[in-house]
Design a protein around this motif. Sequence first.
Motif, PDB file in Angstrom:
ATOM      1  N   UNK A  68       4.177 -54.424  28.610  1.00  0.00           N
ATOM      2  CA  UNK A  68       4.793 -55.464  27.765  1.00  0.00           C
ATOM      3  C   UNK A  68       3.799 -56.550  27.342  1.00  0.00           C
ATOM      4  N   UNK A  69       2.547 -56.129  27.021  1.00  0.00           N
ATOM      5  CA  UNK A  69       1.499 -57.121  26.744  1.00  0.00           C
ATOM      6  C   UNK A  69       0.734 -56.850  25.455  1.00  0.00           C
ATOM      7  N   UNK A  70       1.268 -56.023  24.562  1.00  0.00           N
ATOM      8  CA  UNK A  70       0.514 -55.640  23.365  1.00  0.00           C
ATOM      9  C   UNK A  70       1.318 -55.917  22.103  1.00  0.00           C
ATOM     10  N   UNK A  71       0.644 -56.454  21.086  1.00  0.00           N
ATOM     11  CA  UNK A  71       1.270 -56.710  19.787  1.00  0.00           C
ATOM     12  C   UNK A  71       0.431 -56.067  18.687  1.00  0.00           C
ATOM     13  N   UNK A  72       1.101 -55.354  17.785  1.00  0.00           N
ATOM     14  CA  UNK A  72       0.456 -54.683  16.650  1.00  0.00           C
ATOM     15  C   UNK A  72       1.110 -55.178  15.373  1.00  0.00           C
TER      16      UNK A  72
ATOM     17  N   UNK B 195      -2.384 -45.642  19.214  1.00  0.00           N
ATOM     18  CA  UNK B 195      -2.365 -46.707  20.218  1.00  0.00           C
ATOM     19  C   UNK B 195      -1.165 -46.616  21.159  1.00  0.00           C
ATOM     20  N   UNK B 196      -0.520 -45.475  21.224  1.00  0.00           N
ATOM     21  CA  UNK B 196       0.745 -45.309  21.961  1.00  0.00           C
ATOM     22  C   UNK B 196       0.671 -45.814  23.398  1.00  0.00           C
ATOM     23  N   UNK B 197      -0.437 -45.576  24.072  1.00  0.00           N
ATOM     24  CA  UNK B 197      -0.518 -45.974  25.482  1.00  0.00           C
ATOM     25  C   UNK B 197      -0.452 -47.489  25.666  1.00  0.00           C
ATOM     26  N   UNK B 198      -0.836 -48.251  24.661  1.00  0.00           N
ATOM     27  CA  UNK B 198      -0.799 -49.708  24.782  1.00  0.00           C
ATOM     28  C   UNK B 198       0.620 -50.249  24.815  1.00  0.00           C
ATOM     29  N   UNK B 199       1.555 -49.482  24.292  1.00  0.00           N
ATOM     30  CA  UNK B 199       2.947 -49.912  24.288  1.00  0.00           C
ATOM     31  C   UNK B 199       3.649 -49.623  25.615  1.00  0.00           C
ATOM     32  N   UNK B 200       2.938 -48.986  26.552  1.00  0.00           N
ATOM     33  CA  UNK B 200       3.505 -48.721  27.874  1.00  0.00           C
ATOM     34  C   UNK B 200       3.605 -49.998  28.709  1.00  0.00           C
TER      35      UNK B 200
END
Length: 130
Positions: free
Chosen positions: A99-103, A92-97
């Motif tokens: 500031x709107x994703x939480x894992x 999921x690396x691209x989602x951390x690009x």
Amino acid sequence: MPHFTIEHSANLDARVDFDRLCRTIHKTILGTGLFETGAVRVRAIRSADYAIADLLPENSFIDMSFRIGWGRSDAEKQATGTAIFDAATQELASLFDTPHFALSLEIREIDPDLSWKKNAIHPRLRKQGN
């Protein structure tokens, strides 16, 4: 048993290949050597309705829950959680690009006295040596 659930916000549908993520996590779980093939279940559940943080429509989440039976050491559970979280983070690396994703990931042990199961898959796979 282990049952792995990936709950996710619906706004990730076009950004994440959930089939691939499920298979990555399945492979990682089996790679620990702590679980029988016939016991592993990985599933993704889409949340159509949600409210995240400051309510921006771009906000998204994946909450991973791993329910396992008793009998593994704290070190084994820690190593398993780390392996799964690392595999998911890489996938999921691209989602951390943005500031709107939480894992998140949580491992919970199931009380064997409060859990009932019947599994026809185990005998078939055990005959095959899995």
